[in-house]
Design a protein around this motif. Structure first.
Motif, PDB file in Angstrom:
ATOM      1  N   ALA A   1      32.104 -23.110 -67.232  1.00  0.00           N
ATOM      2  CA  ALA A   1      31.730 -24.331 -67.963  1.00  0.00           C
ATOM      3  C   ALA A   1      32.973 -25.132 -68.331  1.00  0.00           C
ATOM      4  O   ALA A   1      32.990 -26.366 -68.227  1.00  0.00           O
ATOM      5  N   HIS A   2      34.016 -24.437 -68.752  1.00  0.00           N
ATOM      6  CA  HIS A   2      35.273 -25.112 -69.149  1.00  0.00           C
ATOM      7  C   HIS A   2      35.866 -25.893 -67.966  1.00  0.00           C
ATOM      8  O   HIS A   2      36.203 -27.075 -68.105  1.00  0.00           O
ATOM      9  N   GLU A   3      35.963 -25.264 -66.825  1.00  0.00           N
ATOM     10  CA  GLU A   3      36.571 -25.936 -65.673  1.00  0.00           C
ATOM     11  C   GLU A   3      35.680 -27.075 -65.168  1.00  0.00           C
ATOM     12  O   GLU A   3      36.177 -28.118 -64.732  1.00  0.00           O
ATOM     13  N   THR A   4      34.380 -26.879 -65.235  1.00  0.00           N
ATOM     14  CA  THR A   4      33.472 -27.959 -64.839  1.00  0.00           C
ATOM     15  C   THR A   4      33.647 -29.161 -65.763  1.00  0.00           C
ATOM     16  O   THR A   4      33.588 -30.323 -65.330  1.00  0.00           O
ATOM     17  N   ALA A   5      33.873 -28.874 -67.034  1.00  0.00           N
ATOM     18  CA  ALA A   5      34.070 -29.967 -67.994  1.00  0.00           C
ATOM     19  C   ALA A   5      35.299 -30.794 -67.637  1.00  0.00           C
ATOM     20  O   ALA A   5      35.296 -32.021 -67.782  1.00  0.00           O
ATOM     21  N   HIS A   6      36.356 -30.143 -67.152  1.00  0.00           N
ATOM     22  CA  HIS A   6      37.528 -30.908 -66.707  1.00  0.00           C
ATOM     23  C   HIS A   6      37.117 -31.878 -65.604  1.00  0.00           C
ATOM     24  O   HIS A   6      37.558 -33.032 -65.570  1.00  0.00           O
ATOM     25  N   ALA A   7      36.287 -31.402 -64.684  1.00  0.00           N
ATOM     26  CA  ALA A   7      35.852 -32.251 -63.569  1.00  0.00           C
ATOM     27  C   ALA A   7      34.990 -33.408 -64.069  1.00  0.00           C
ATOM     28  O   ALA A   7      35.131 -34.546 -63.614  1.00  0.00           O
TER      29      ALA A   7
ATOM     30  N   HIS B   1      41.158 -33.107 -73.374  1.00  0.00           N
ATOM     31  CA  HIS B   1      40.663 -32.489 -72.131  1.00  0.00           C
ATOM     32  C   HIS B   1      40.384 -31.009 -72.340  1.00  0.00           C
ATOM     33  O   HIS B   1      39.321 -30.494 -71.954  1.00  0.00           O
ATOM     34  N   GLU B   2      41.346 -30.315 -72.933  1.00  0.00           N
ATOM     35  CA  GLU B   2      41.162 -28.875 -73.140  1.00  0.00           C
ATOM     36  C   GLU B   2      40.024 -28.590 -74.119  1.00  0.00           C
ATOM     37  O   GLU B   2      39.217 -27.683 -73.915  1.00  0.00           O
ATOM     38  N   ALA B   3      39.972 -29.386 -75.184  1.00  0.00           N
ATOM     39  CA  ALA B   3      38.918 -29.170 -76.182  1.00  0.00           C
ATOM     40  C   ALA B   3      37.543 -29.436 -75.570  1.00  0.00           C
ATOM     41  O   ALA B   3      36.580 -28.693 -75.835  1.00  0.00           O
TER      42      ALA B   3
ATOM     43  N   CYS C   1      47.933 -23.630 -71.521  1.00  0.00           N
ATOM     44  CA  CYS C   1      46.644 -24.200 -71.110  1.00  0.00           C
ATOM     45  C   CYS C   1      46.103 -23.481 -69.880  1.00  0.00           C
ATOM     46  O   CYS C   1      46.765 -22.666 -69.258  1.00  0.00           O
ATOM     47  N   CYS C   2      44.900 -23.871 -69.496  1.00  0.00           N
ATOM     48  CA  CYS C   2      44.279 -23.275 -68.325  1.00  0.00           C
ATOM     49  C   CYS C   2      44.950 -23.791 -67.052  1.00  0.00           C
ATOM     50  O   CYS C   2      45.813 -24.674 -67.092  1.00  0.00           O
ATOM     51  N   GLY C   3      44.540 -23.254 -65.915  1.00  0.00           N
ATOM     52  CA  GLY C   3      45.167 -23.586 -64.645  1.00  0.00           C
ATOM     53  C   GLY C   3      45.103 -25.059 -64.308  1.00  0.00           C
ATOM     54  O   GLY C   3      46.025 -25.614 -63.698  1.00  0.00           O
ATOM     55  N   THR C   4      44.009 -25.715 -64.692  1.00  0.00           N
ATOM     56  CA  THR C   4      43.874 -27.138 -64.388  1.00  0.00           C
ATOM     57  C   THR C   4      45.058 -27.930 -64.933  1.00  0.00           C
ATOM     58  O   THR C   4      45.665 -28.732 -64.224  1.00  0.00           O
ATOM     59  N   MET C   5      45.373 -27.675 -66.192  1.00  0.00           N
ATOM     60  CA  MET C   5      46.405 -28.478 -66.860  1.00  0.00           C
ATOM     61  C   MET C   5      47.795 -28.181 -66.298  1.00  0.00           C
ATOM     62  O   MET C   5      48.741 -28.912 -66.579  1.00  0.00           O
ATOM     63  N   ASN C   6      47.911 -27.092 -65.556  1.00  0.00           N
ATOM     64  CA  ASN C   6      49.225 -26.732 -65.022  1.00  0.00           C
ATOM     65  C   ASN C   6      49.390 -27.036 -63.540  1.00  0.00           C
ATOM     66  O   ASN C   6      50.390 -26.668 -62.934  1.00  0.00           O
TER      67      ASN C   6
HETATM   68 ZN    ZN Z   1      41.365 -26.225 -69.302  1.00  0.00          ZN
END
Ligand code: ZN
Length: 498
Positions: free
Chosen positions: A223-229, A251-253, A446-451
């Protein structure tokens, strides 16, 4: 069973020499009732037995949609285990639909059963494919409904979608072998999920594969990664690493809050939270612990982040991970306040109230994010949008007070003077703690997306270096057929918007 075993004449011979194998007891009325109910759940309805809605839409096939078996949280939260969920749209083999596709090469496509359902064995790649698809689908549907319920009819496009490009989001449940992370990539138009054996488990050939943690099995991480998308499709500049720290925090929140809202979009999850906490949302529950299994694998005692926290913006600095927890925590507190205000056990079931309140708040948050600036959005921008929308929606003033007070408590906004109706009557609240001018995001936790390098304009940096080299060569007589150096060794991302 032999034909005629239930016929009255067969039953009438029970006292005779009838062989025991033909003995069939008369089913009781309750058994018939239960059997009939079970058949309704297990079988597609027969052609012609359509409800009123499908009768009005003859172009849709009967028994539209698919049932899936999925984890409720993740495999470590054994108490709540798996659930069977209904996805109301068309789902094809893969699973896939118009907006979400399975990655290839990857897990062999999962075929639906005769009823169009995707019910597979837990802890298998096929289950992972179905679970991951289902969470992505439910997340997208949840926010589409939130907007539609507020009178906004938009499909929530992916960032790359245009009138000429309707590519779906590609999902790779096993996309990062032996990587302790997961990410959303805009340039690859995908979500990728890692798997790893936690520290402390014996490495090498004897390492028990049963200890391997698959991030795709976590409801919260998917759900978290989908939210980034989803958010990147709305605010493409927010994901850039050169945005202010609070923009990164949003974004992270939004990722963590999406996991919470998705859980609370399901009635059985609301019931579980209410029962576990006796309707006190600040009690320790699985809800505020994001990504249990992933967090434990990293050595923590609770989830990856804890939504029920007391962090203030002044304590967070430029660490996007910490800053995000301030926003997540404030929204969680607003949820708890609104729920406590609306709760009335004499009149309504607490789980139903929680479901309703969370439904409103997730729509409020999404609309406030949409209404915030396209560039360099800060927390106060979103807070003021939320206050504007609750007033526009005709919600009681106390809703605005909950929002204002919780964000003031965390040093996001200046509390209005005592007795002031600031921000309730349309007046804007002022920020209390702001990002320092030119402050750079610290995305390490942060998660992988942010990096991912693609959000850091790494391609532009490499291009500039290559161009400088080409110019130096030209100036020093090292002329070739082409004076432009080849592009960077790493794949260049699509032109970034700025
Ligand atoms: Zn994230």
């Amino acid at each position: 069973m032999e034909p005629g075993a239930l016929l009255p004449d067969a039953l009438a011979t029970l006292d005779s020499e009838q062989p025991p194998v033909r003995f069939i007891p008369t089913p009781s009325a309750p058994y018939f009732q239960q059997h009939r109910a079970a058949r309704l759940l297990e079988q597609a309805s027969a052609p012609g037995h359509v409800d009123e809605m499908s009768a009005e839409a003859p172009s849709l096939p009967h028994a539209f949609g698919a049932r899936v078996l999925m984890w409720k949280q993740d495999p470590s939260v054994g108490e709540i285990g798996t659930r069977r969920a209904y996805l109301p749209g068309p789902v094809l083999a893969g699973p896939r639909d118009a907006r979400i596709a399975p990655g290839s090469p990857g897990i062999d496509p999962v075929e639906p059963n005769a009823f169009g359902d995707f019910v597979t064995q837990p802890d298998t790649p096929q289950f992972d494919a179905v679970h991951t698809f289902a969470v992505v689908r439910q997340t997208l549907t949840m926010y589409q409904r939130a907007l539609l319920g507020a009178g906004v009819d938009m499909p929530l496009p992916w960032q790359w979608n245009t009138s000429m490009d309707t590519r779906p989001l590609t999902v790779f449940p096993h996309g990062l072998p032996n990587v302790m992370n997961a990410f959303y990539s805009r340039t690859q138009a995908c979500l990728k999920f890692g798997d790893f054996i936690p520290n402390g488990v014996t490495a090498g050939a004897s390492a028990p594969e049963s200890a391997r943690v698959y991030t795709c099995r976590s409801f919260d991480i998917v759900a978290h990664e989908t939210a980034h998308a989803v958010l990147d499709g709305l605010k493409p500049l927010w994901l850039q690493a050169d945005a202010p720290p609070q923009t990164g925090g949003l974004h992270e929140a939004f990722g963590d809050l999406t996991a919470i809202f998705l859980a609370l979009s399901q009635l059985d999850q609301c019931e579980a939270v209410i029962a576990q906490t006796k309707a006190h949302l600040h009690d320790q529950t699985f809800l505020s612990d994001i990504a249990e299994q992933f967090g434990m694998a990293l050595g923590g005692t609770t989830g990856l982040r804890n939504a029920d926290n007391d962090l203030t913006l002044g304590q967070a600095g430029t660490q996007v991970h910490a800053i995000s927890q301030v926003f997540t925590g404030a929204i969680y507190d607003v949820l708890a306040d609104m729920f406590a205000h609306e709760r009335n056990p004499a009149l309504d079931d607490c789980a139903a109230v929680l479901h309703r309140v969370a439904g409103y708040l997730r729509g409020l948050l999404l609309r406030a994010l949409i209404g915030a600036p396209e560039r360099a959005a800060s927390y106060v921008d979103v807070v003021n949008e939320m206050l504007r929308i609750v007033a526009e929606d005709g919600k009681p003033d106390i809703y605005a007070a909950f929002i204002r007070n919780q964000f003031a408590r965390r040093d996001v906004v200046e509390p209005p003077p005592h007795g002031s109706a600031a921000a309730i009557g349309g007046e804007q609240l002022l920020p209390k703690v702001c990002d320092a001018p030119g402050a750079r995001q610290d995305r390490r936790a942060c998660c992988g997306t942010m990096n991912l390098p693609e959000y850091r304009k790494v391609g532009l940096v490499l291009d500039r270096e290559a161009q400088a080299l080409a110019q130096w060569c030209a100036a020093n007589g090292r002329l070739g057929e082409c004076t432009l150096a080849p592009g960077p060794a790493t794949p260049a991302p699509r032109p970034e918007q700025s």
